[in-house]
Design an enzyme around this catalytic site. Structure first.
Site, PDB file in Angstrom:
ATOM      1  N   TYR A   1      -2.894  -6.113  -3.099  1.00  0.00           N
ATOM      2  CA  TYR A   1      -1.580  -5.647  -2.641  1.00  0.00           C
ATOM      3  C   TYR A   1      -1.456  -5.946  -1.158  1.00  0.00           C
ATOM      4  CZ  TYR A   1       2.045  -2.153  -1.526  1.00  0.00           C
ATOM      5  OH  TYR A   1       3.165  -1.498  -1.095  1.00  0.00           O
TER       6      TYR A   1
ATOM      7  N   TYR B   1       7.776  -7.451  -8.018  1.00  0.00           N
ATOM      8  CA  TYR B   1       7.073  -6.444  -7.219  1.00  0.00           C
ATOM      9  C   TYR B   1       6.459  -5.384  -8.121  1.00  0.00           C
ATOM     10  CZ  TYR B   1       6.119  -3.750  -2.991  1.00  0.00           C
ATOM     11  OH  TYR B   1       5.505  -3.101  -1.950  1.00  0.00           O
TER      12      TYR B   1
END
Lengths: 170, 393
Positions: free
Chosen positions: B342, B292
């Site tokens: 994203y 992440y």
């Protein structure tokens, strides 16, 4: 008034404008206290830095909670805090994310001296962020938040009239 | 090594993505529907096969009770409208796998759909900050945007371990190079370390090129039983483990010595042992990792906390050649959130599936059998989740 008032970082007049005339800053957001935290914020509004302690096992805690996470007691008491701590982390914000907070400004995470694992946040005042170090001693100062954002906005029952900022401690 | 718990019960049978952009021009409902239909087509399934639907959101996207009926799914046997951001991105898929393993649902579609540039920007951009719970102690100081929340632990890590701007820059540069081989990526033009160091400050120690891309887009994944996945159109990717962990208190942890004491260790340090134990695998077995990367530094701390290097060595390790395609541990092979886009976590899973199927084209990792894909490591809206995925046989 509090002895530290002269160190406030952004002094505003009653319309929320900066006294230095650098444009109209918006009122600071007041996210609103909750029913656990209102007492703490109201004390801040009076220039007092309180720390909540479990009345049974005496463990300090922050932020305000009804239950002690160590012994699960529902009894607590408020004590005057030291209002001092050490710098744990920080960021110097170089871009404006909200009109009330004109960049650059520095927000600190402070480890309070009142207990082994208590952290509070606030802005750095009266110092150059370039000189910051982890472990550096700081003390609380109280900053007026200026007028409320507008009628109907949540103000947490009068809370958020002041907030806690931090300056280096000699 | 045999797995335990959920290991091997469920598989990922289909993947769908919309184009990523800065302005999709369509609603999050429309984005979600397109991604779900693409994922079902990939799996060789239809709407009539779907009996579960799940997402996560932070008040910024279309919920299952809108997307489901919009697609003719009016009575799902299982559904989940999970509150939360990247920390729960992988939890949604883990929970879908639980529903499948328990026999409550047979085919679950998991999606995340956001117009995170054109409609709902995570940094607020003038929107009144949420004051809920602990954010009331940060918002009054102008600590409002994710970039600020992660800057504080990043700074603490730099102070504690000597992690440098050049270490962070190397991550941005490498991921951009990976994105050059990814037609889906929003940013494909190469950058240099000098470009990185010249990019403007946002919230120190983060520059613009430390930040992920605000993106409009959606991804969807089809979760079904490992058994059924083997009868479908594409090679199955098995969920070898799914794990959860509580988040980081940035205030007072329940007891001295709790995780909240030290911002330089993330919640991933608590999740990782559970994840590896469930799969019967360890860090040395991982062929690639999609970590992440809302900001460069979260890659550094996860390299340490998932056991790929020792604590404090994440910076130099991240800057080494080991993390490139063809290195010992390729990381964020699609360019990550920094360069592909994203979609709040789920596009990492989509890339991991593509790699394990051997579909990744010029950025394919040779012999990819085991992939780690991770959610936000527990610093904001606290909690984290991750998946270990294996190529099905």
């Amino acid at each position: 008034m509090n002895r530290t008032q002269s160190l406030r970082q952004d002094v505003r007049d009653q319309d929320g404008r900066r006294r230095d005339g650098r444009g109209a800053a918006a009122p600071r957001p007041r996210p609103g206290a909750d029913r656990d935290s209102a007492y703490w914020w109201e004390a801040v509004g009076e220039g007092r830095f309180l720390v909540q302690y479990c009345a049974d096992c005496r463990t300090p805690r922050f932020p305000a909670r009804e239950v002690c996470a160590v012994c699960l007691s529902l009894e607590w008491e408020w004590r005057e805090g030291t209002g001092t701590g050490t710098v744990d982390g920080w960021t110097v914000t170089r871009r404006t994310f909200h009109p009330a907070f004109e960049a650059p400004y520095t927000v600190l995470r402070v480890a309070l001296d009142d207990g082994p694992a208590l952290y509070c946040w606030g802005r750095l005042v009266g110092a150059d962020p370039g000189d910051l170090r982890r472990g550096q001693p700081v003390e609380a100062v109280f900053t007026d938040t200026g007028p409320a954002p507008g009628a109907g906005a949540p103000t947490g029952g009068g809370a958020f009239t002041k907030v806690v900022d931090w300056r280096p401690r000699e | 090594m045999a797995g335990t718990g959920l290991s091997g019960a469920a598989s990922l049978a289909g993947v769908g993505t919309t184009p990523f952009s800065r302005d999709s021009g369509i609603s999050t409902t429309a984005l979600a529907c397109r991604a779900v239909l693409t994922a079902l087509d990939d799996a060789g399934l239809g709407i009539g096969d779907v009996d579960g639907i799940a997402t996560h959101r932070v008040g910024d996207s279309s919920p299952p009770w809108v997307v489901g009926p919009a697609l003719g799914i009016t009575d799902p046997a299982w559904h989940l409208d999970q509150f939360g951001g990247g920390g729960v991105s992988h939890a949604v898929i883990g929970q879908a796998a639980l529903a499948v393993a328990a026999g409550i649902a047979d085919v679950v579609v998991c999606y995340r759909a956001i117009n995170a540039r054109s409609e709902f920007r995570m940094g607020g951009q003038g929107r009144a900050p949420a004051g809920a719970f602990d954010l009331q102690y940060q918002a009054p100081y102008g600590l409002l945007a994710p970039v600020q929340h992660y800057a504080v632990p990043a700074r603490a890590h730099m102070q504690a371990y000597g992690t440098t701007h050049e270490h962070l820059g190397a991550i941005a540069v490498r991921q951009r190079a990976n994105a050059a081989a990814n037609p889906r990526a929003l940013k494909r033009d190469p950058i240099t370390l000098d470009d990185y160091l010249a990019s403007p400050w946002v919230s120190e120690p983060f520059r613009l090129l430390d930040c992920c891309l605000e993106t409009d887009g959606a991804c969807a994944l089809v979760v079904t039983s490992a058994e059924r996945a083997r009868d479908l159109r594409r090679p199955p990717v098995d969920i070898a483990a799914a794990a959860w962990a509580g988040g980081h208190s940035t205030y007072s942890p329940p007891a001295p010595g709790g995780l909240g004491d030290d911002l330089t260790t993330s919640s991933a340090a608590r999740l990782a042992p559970r994840l590896y134990a469930m799969a019967g695998l360890g860090p040395d077995d991982v062929d690639l990792a999609e970590l992440y990367d809302c900001f460069t530094w979260t890659v550094v701390v996860q390299l340490e906390d998932y056991g790929f290097c020792r604590k404090g060595e994440g910076g130099p390790f991240a800057a080494s050649e080991a993390l490139g395609i063809g290195g010992e541990l390729p990381v964020n092979t699609h360019g990550g959130f920094l360069s592909e886009g994203y979609v709040h976590g789920i596009n990492h899973v989509a890339e991991a599936v593509g790699q394990l199927r051997g579909d990744a084209g010029p950025r394919q990792v040779d012999g990819a059998e085991v992939a780690l894909s991770t959610g936000q490591p527990g610093y904001v809206l606290a909690g984290t989740s991750a998946l270990l995925l294996t190529a099905g046989r």
